[in-house]
Scaffold this motif. Structure first.
Motif, PDB file in Angstrom:
ATOM      1  N   ALA A   1       0.810  -1.217   0.000  1.00 26.21           N
ATOM      2  CA  ALA A   1       0.000   0.000   0.000  1.00 26.21           C
ATOM      3  C   ALA A   1       0.842   1.265   0.000  1.00 26.21           C
ATOM      4  CB  ALA A   1      -0.931   0.012   1.207  1.00 26.21           C
ATOM      5  N   VAL A   2       2.160   1.134   0.185  1.00 29.04           N
ATOM      6  CA  VAL A   2       3.023   2.319   0.227  1.00 29.04           C
ATOM      7  C   VAL A   2       2.957   3.057  -1.115  1.00 29.04           C
ATOM      8  CG1 VAL A   2       5.400   3.131   0.433  1.00 29.04           C
ATOM      9  CG2 VAL A   2       4.572   1.321   1.941  1.00 29.04           C
ATOM     10  N   ASN A   3       2.701   4.344  -1.059  1.00 32.72           N
ATOM     11  CA  ASN A   3       2.630   5.237  -2.230  1.00 32.72           C
ATOM     12  C   ASN A   3       1.484   4.876  -3.185  1.00 32.72           C
ATOM     13  OD1 ASN A   3       4.912   6.383  -1.153  1.00 32.72           O
ATOM     14  ND2 ASN A   3       6.309   5.566  -2.699  1.00 32.72           N
ATOM     15  N   LEU A   4       0.512   4.109  -2.718  1.00 33.31           N
ATOM     16  CA  LEU A   4      -0.591   3.685  -3.584  1.00 33.31           C
ATOM     17  C   LEU A   4      -1.854   4.465  -3.253  1.00 33.31           C
ATOM     18  CD1 LEU A   4      -1.438   1.532  -5.753  1.00 33.31           C
ATOM     19  CD2 LEU A   4      -2.310   0.185  -3.826  1.00 33.31           C
ATOM     20  N   ASP A   5      -2.445   5.073  -4.241  1.00 32.09           N
ATOM     21  CA  ASP A   5      -3.751   5.709  -4.096  1.00 32.09           C
ATOM     22  C   ASP A   5      -4.807   4.623  -4.299  1.00 32.09           C
ATOM     23  OD1 ASP A   5      -5.982   7.293  -4.048  1.00 32.09           O
ATOM     24  OD2 ASP A   5      -5.631   8.207  -6.010  1.00 32.09           O
ATOM     25  N   ASP A   6      -5.404   4.183  -3.198  1.00 25.30           N
ATOM     26  CA  ASP A   6      -6.325   3.047  -3.224  1.00 25.30           C
ATOM     27  C   ASP A   6      -7.768   3.549  -3.178  1.00 25.30           C
ATOM     28  OD1 ASP A   6      -7.779   0.731  -2.870  1.00 25.30           O
ATOM     29  OD2 ASP A   6      -6.482  -0.096  -1.318  1.00 25.30           O
ATOM     30  N   PRO A   7      -8.536   3.358  -4.253  1.00 23.08           N
ATOM     31  CA  PRO A   7      -9.916   3.854  -4.290  1.00 23.08           C
ATOM     32  C   PRO A   7     -10.864   3.085  -3.374  1.00 23.08           C
ATOM     33  CG  PRO A   7      -9.476   2.522  -6.226  1.00 23.08           C
ATOM     34  CD  PRO A   7      -8.166   2.668  -5.506  1.00 23.08           C
ATOM     35  N   PHE A   8     -10.391   1.970  -2.806  1.00 25.82           N
ATOM     36  CA  PHE A   8     -11.250   1.162  -1.938  1.00 25.82           C
ATOM     37  C   PHE A   8     -10.995   1.431  -0.453  1.00 25.82           C
ATOM     38  CE2 PHE A   8     -10.670  -1.972  -5.637  1.00 25.82           C
ATOM     39  CZ  PHE A   8     -11.682  -1.369  -6.359  1.00 25.82           C
ATOM     40  N   ARG A   9     -10.140   2.389  -0.150  1.00 26.72           N
ATOM     41  CA  ARG A   9      -9.872   2.724   1.244  1.00 26.72           C
ATOM     42  C   ARG A   9     -11.055   3.516   1.803  1.00 26.72           C
ATOM     43  NH1 ARG A   9      -4.936   4.944   0.663  1.00 26.72           N
ATOM     44  NH2 ARG A   9      -3.925   2.910   0.783  1.00 26.72           N
ATOM     45  N   VAL A  10     -11.626   3.055   2.907  1.00 23.74           N
ATOM     46  CA  VAL A  10     -12.832   3.665   3.457  1.00 23.74           C
ATOM     47  C   VAL A  10     -12.666   3.927   4.950  1.00 23.74           C
ATOM     48  CG1 VAL A  10     -14.334   2.552   1.754  1.00 23.74           C
ATOM     49  CG2 VAL A  10     -13.909   1.419   3.954  1.00 23.74           C
ATOM     50  N   GLU A  11     -13.517   4.797   5.453  1.00 17.69           N
ATOM     51  CA  GLU A  11     -13.624   5.032   6.888  1.00 17.69           C
ATOM     52  C   GLU A  11     -14.744   4.151   7.427  1.00 17.69           C
ATOM     53  OE1 GLU A  11     -11.699   6.941   8.771  1.00 17.69           O
ATOM     54  OE2 GLU A  11     -10.470   7.525   7.036  1.00 17.69           O
ATOM     55  N   ALA A  12     -14.486   3.498   8.550  1.00 13.59           N
ATOM     56  CA  ALA A  12     -15.501   2.626   9.136  1.00 13.59           C
ATOM     57  C   ALA A  12     -15.175   2.344  10.587  1.00 13.59           C
ATOM     58  CB  ALA A  12     -15.588   1.306   8.355  1.00 13.59           C
ATOM     59  N   LYS A  13     -16.194   2.020  11.359  1.00 17.07           N
ATOM     60  CA  LYS A  13     -15.963   1.532  12.714  1.00 17.07           C
ATOM     61  C   LYS A  13     -15.325   0.157  12.612  1.00 17.07           C
ATOM     62  CE  LYS A  13     -19.423  -0.014  15.231  1.00 17.07           C
ATOM     63  NZ  LYS A  13     -20.632  -0.049  16.087  1.00 17.07           N
ATOM     64  N   ARG A  14     -14.329  -0.119  13.468  1.00 10.37           N
ATOM     65  CA  ARG A  14     -13.587  -1.370  13.342  1.00 10.37           C
ATOM     66  C   ARG A  14     -13.399  -2.045  14.698  1.00 10.37           C
ATOM     67  NH1 ARG A  14     -11.125  -1.654   8.157  1.00 10.37           N
ATOM     68  NH2 ARG A  14     -11.380   0.319   7.028  1.00 10.37           N
ATOM     69  N   VAL A  15     -13.304  -3.378  14.637  1.00 12.41           N
ATOM     70  CA  VAL A  15     -12.985  -4.190  15.807  1.00 12.41           C
ATOM     71  C   VAL A  15     -11.797  -5.072  15.452  1.00 12.41           C
ATOM     72  CG1 VAL A  15     -15.319  -4.210  16.749  1.00 12.41           C
ATOM     73  CG2 VAL A  15     -14.661  -5.953  15.088  1.00 12.41           C
ATOM     74  N   GLN A  16     -11.087  -5.541  16.479  1.00 16.96           N
ATOM     75  CA  GLN A  16      -9.915  -6.362  16.232  1.00 16.96           C
ATOM     76  C   GLN A  16     -10.294  -7.710  15.624  1.00 16.96           C
ATOM     77  OE1 GLN A  16      -6.769  -5.706  16.275  1.00 16.96           O
ATOM     78  NE2 GLN A  16      -6.962  -3.637  17.084  1.00 16.96           N
ATOM     79  N   LYS A  17      -9.710  -8.015  14.483  1.00 21.29           N
ATOM     80  CA  LYS A  17     -10.043  -9.245  13.766  1.00 21.29           C
ATOM     81  C   LYS A  17      -9.765 -10.488  14.593  1.00 21.29           C
ATOM     82  CE  LYS A  17      -9.550  -9.799   9.319  1.00 21.29           C
ATOM     83  NZ  LYS A  17      -9.022  -9.958   7.939  1.00 21.29           N
ATOM     84  N   ALA A  18      -8.628 -10.544  15.261  1.00 22.35           N
ATOM     85  CA  ALA A  18      -8.209 -11.769  15.936  1.00 22.35           C
ATOM     86  C   ALA A  18      -9.114 -12.166  17.091  1.00 22.35           C
ATOM     87  CB  ALA A  18      -6.771 -11.619  16.436  1.00 22.35           C
ATOM     88  N   VAL A  19      -9.812 -11.184  17.669  1.00 22.39           N
ATOM     89  CA  VAL A  19     -10.595 -11.485  18.879  1.00 22.39           C
ATOM     90  C   VAL A  19     -12.060 -11.082  18.737  1.00 22.39           C
ATOM     91  CG1 VAL A  19      -8.596 -11.349  20.402  1.00 22.39           C
ATOM     92  CG2 VAL A  19      -9.899  -9.268  19.913  1.00 22.39           C
ATOM     93  N   VAL A  20     -12.512 -10.820  17.536  1.00 24.41           N
ATOM     94  CA  VAL A  20     -13.888 -10.368  17.342  1.00 24.41           C
ATOM     95  C   VAL A  20     -14.873 -11.418  17.867  1.00 24.41           C
ATOM     96  CG1 VAL A  20     -13.998 -11.288  14.969  1.00 24.41           C
ATOM     97  CG2 VAL A  20     -15.547  -9.469  15.667  1.00 24.41           C
ATOM     98  N   ASP A  21     -15.936 -10.935  18.501  1.00 23.83           N
ATOM     99  CA  ASP A  21     -16.999 -11.807  19.014  1.00 23.83           C
ATOM    100  C   ASP A  21     -18.153 -11.771  18.021  1.00 23.83           C
ATOM    101  OD1 ASP A  21     -18.967 -13.165  20.356  1.00 23.83           O
ATOM    102  OD2 ASP A  21     -18.785 -12.029  22.223  1.00 23.83           O
ATOM    103  N   PHE A  22     -18.283 -12.821  17.225  1.00 22.50           N
ATOM    104  CA  PHE A  22     -19.309 -12.862  16.192  1.00 22.50           C
ATOM    105  C   PHE A  22     -20.720 -12.782  16.772  1.00 22.50           C
ATOM    106  CE2 PHE A  22     -15.823 -15.216  13.912  1.00 22.50           C
ATOM    107  CZ  PHE A  22     -15.634 -14.280  12.912  1.00 22.50           C
ATOM    108  N   SER A  23     -20.890 -13.249  17.991  1.00 24.16           N
ATOM    109  CA  SER A  23     -22.235 -13.302  18.583  1.00 24.16           C
ATOM    110  C   SER A  23     -22.813 -11.922  18.853  1.00 24.16           C
ATOM    111  CB  SER A  23     -22.204 -14.105  19.883  1.00 24.16           C
ATOM    112  OG  SER A  23     -21.472 -13.423  20.890  1.00 24.16           O
ATOM    113  N   LYS A  24     -22.006 -10.887  18.821  1.00 22.98           N
ATOM    114  CA  LYS A  24     -22.479  -9.534  19.109  1.00 22.98           C
ATOM    115  C   LYS A  24     -23.101  -8.853  17.894  1.00 22.98           C
ATOM    116  CE  LYS A  24     -19.306  -8.643  22.956  1.00 22.98           C
ATOM    117  NZ  LYS A  24     -20.387  -8.678  23.940  1.00 22.98           N
ATOM    118  N   PHE A  25     -23.162  -9.560  16.757  1.00 20.80           N
ATOM    119  CA  PHE A  25     -23.661  -8.954  15.524  1.00 20.80           C
ATOM    120  C   PHE A  25     -24.895  -9.697  15.015  1.00 20.80           C
ATOM    121  CE2 PHE A  25     -19.218  -7.966  15.951  1.00 20.80           C
ATOM    122  CZ  PHE A  25     -19.168  -6.613  15.640  1.00 20.80           C
TER     123      PHE A  25
END
Length: 576
Positions: A299-323
């Motif tokens: 991603a260094v020096n790359l203009d990425d059109p798919f980069r977005v702002e969003a609320k995020r949670v840690q992938k490794a420990v996400v609790d699927f039951s909360k969704f």
């Protein structure tokens, strides 16, 4: 001749000629006509050819109708995207899920701890070009089994002094000039000892340190806190081997190839930063035939059109039951996430959707399954984190029984009356125009023939040394260390998995014995294979083993970025 590239999450990013079967592109400057086991057997693993709802076949339209209804009524949607395919167009779905306000994940199951360690020292994680590896004299393969994960680099090591640092006597270790078979979880200590020997011999690059770095005095104080005799005992090798390697590094053009294995721990960021600091001490950055190679940041020096702002949670420990709704793309978290029992329980308590290629464990558990097109059936572009070359991936086959990520996104934009989605070719052209043309091939926009030869990318433009480590792991806890390297015949949970548990002969177990393995996080049953190439104090289970993550902790590293699969001790008992 039809050409494309392998999209699998791998260093090599093989260039492919597509005929009746997949063949290697002999003209490619890196992969040179050779494919790995996975690609040579790609067609042995048939993709999904139908959507499913509650285990029953339905049409793709029906699947999208159900998904639309669920998403519109959901108050809390999780978008969980994996790296089963690392083509750039896989990220187009981010545009849709950000618009509906879904929660995204951050961090990684793979390399984020090491990535942060590099950024804290260098500012940016630039890819080390293959040309610099070719110019080196000494190559240190540190926690990276390149015969399984990076085999196309092997020809570039011909004629060099190769040193392997690994708790396992891997294939490359057996052929190396020197193998330091360290105890698991002592990579940082070894790097400190090498730095101490270099310091005591006044072999550091004083000019580089003076002009290109900061905080060296604090680093020197830090490494002196590691007493030589007890630290070398902890590492489990001969002190003369440490001295020998330090001398080789001080006198030869050195490249260090660092693997993921060194940073699957709570202090993984500091481990990689310490290896980088060792290299900086010797002035290995910005010099011909020198450098440190981890998984480079594309991603260094790359203009990425798919980069977005969003609320995020840690992938490794996400609790699927909360969704309310969990949408999983290109991932099999039932197998690949730590603490499988927790993952399964969480998915059972949400409406789960899988968008992928195979009827894997997560798809079998899901409420709704949407079949994805494979890499031959859609357009894409492939960046490599192992070398500087980029490949275009044209559509080469038709498949009306599955849907691509772009087609999915376009359809969902339409159903939700969203605008702003551009044409597929426009996105690919956006990436392509940023590349550096090199004959018949392209290179990354961040490509530098000799990275860091001018400055680093920190605020001060200087390399910043490590000067402290937070590490509270109890090495005295009873049990075996667990290590989880990549397998030659599989990639995470894809292709031909190896589900055995490997132990040293000193356990007195025999091939075929069934054992119960336990940790403080769970237990699982395994069939044993005995392997004399292991250190006596460890057990090995390859990444993708369908049961190993019942034993691993749902924790992240000290900085909250990465899963720490190897931060655990294991006990085993023979099943009677």
């Amino acid at each position: 001749m039809k050409k494309t590239a392998c999209p699998l999450d791998c260093y090599d990013a093989c260039s492919i000629v597509v005929e009746e079967k997949l063949k290697g592109d002999k003209d490619h400057p890196i992969t040179k006509g050779h494919l790995c086991y996975k690609l040579n057997h790609y067609y042995n693993y048939p993709q999904l050819n139908s959507a499913y709802y509650k285990g029953e076949k339905i049409s793709i339209k029906e699947a999208l109708d159900i998904l639309e209804e669920r998403l519109k009524s959901s108050k809390n949607t999780l978008f969980f995207r994996g790296s089963g395919n690392v083509g750039k167009m896989q990220n187009v779905t981010d545009l849709f899920f950000s618009k509906i306000g879904a929660t995204f994940t951050e961090g990684s199951l793979c390399d984020a701890a090491g990535q942060l360690g590099i950024i804290e020292g260098r500012g940016k994680n630039l890819i080390l070009p293959i040309s610099q590896i070719k110019k080196s004299e000494l190559v240190i393969v540190w926690g990276r089994n390149i015969t399984s994960t990076n085999s196309h680099i092997l020809p570039f090591l011909s004629g060099k002094t190769v040193v392997v640092i690994d708790p396992v006597k891997t294939d490359i270790a057996k052929r190396a000039s020197m193998h330091l078979q360290i105890n698991p979880r002592t990579d940082l200590e070894l790097a400190c000892m090498l730095a101490r020997f270099i310091y005591m011999q006044n072999a550091e690059d004083e000019e580089f340190i003076e002009n290109k770095t900061e905080d060296y005095e604090f680093f020197a104080d830090f490494i002196r806190t590691y007493r030589i005799v007890p630290t070398v005992d902890k590492i489990g090798i001969d002190v003369l081997d440490v001295a020998t390697l330090a001398e080789l590094m001080s006198s030869m053009k050195t490249v260090i190839l660092v693997g993921n294995g060194v940073q699957k721990y709570s202090h993984g960021t500091e481990v990689v930063r310490m290896i980088d600091s060792l290299a900086a001490m010797l002035g290995l950055f910005g010099k011909e035939g020198c450098g440190v190679s981890f998984l480079g940041d594309t991603a260094v020096n790359l203009d990425d059109p798919f980069r977005v702002e969003a609320k995020r949670v840690q992938k490794a420990v996400v609790d699927f039951s909360k969704f309310d709704v969990v949408f999983i793309q290109g991932s099999n978290p039932v197998v690949t996430m730590p603490n499988s029992k927790r993952v399964i329980e969480g998915l059972k308590n949400s409406f789960s959707v899988v968008f992928g290629l195979y009827m894997d464990e997560t798809a079998k558990l899901a409420d709704l399954v949407i079949p994805a097109k494979n890499f031959l059936q859609k357009k894409d572009i492939r960046f490599s984190y192992g070398h500087e070359y980029v490949e275009l991936m044209p559509k080469l086959q038709d498949n009306d029984k599955a849907i691509s990520e772009y087609e999915f996104t376009k359809e969902m934009f339409k159903r939700f009356n969203f605008d702003g989605l551009k044409d597929e070719d426009e996105y690919i052209e956006h990436f392509k125009k940023q590349l550096i043309k090199d004959g018949d091939y392209y290179k990354l926009p961040s490509f530098m023939e000799n990275p860091y030869s001018d400055d680093f990318y920190t605020d001060a433009g200087l390399f910043c040394f490590l000067d402290e480590v937070e590490d509270e792991f109890d090495h005295e806890e009873e049990g075996f260390y667990l290590i989880t390297p990549k397998c030659k015949t599989s990639l995470n949970s894809q292709f031909k998995r190896d589900n055995f548990l490997y132990v040293h002969p000193s356990t007195t177990l025999k091939d075929g014995d069934i054992v119960i393995a336990t940790s403080r996080y769970g237990e699982a049953e395994f069939e044993v294979r005995v392997d004399e190439n292991l250190k006596e104090n460890l057990i090995l289970a390859y990444s993708g083993n369908e049961k190993v993550n019942f034993l691993t902790p749902s924790k992240t590293d000290n900085y909250g970025n990465n899963a720490i699969f190897q931060e655990v001790k294991i006990k085993i008992r023979k099943k009677i």
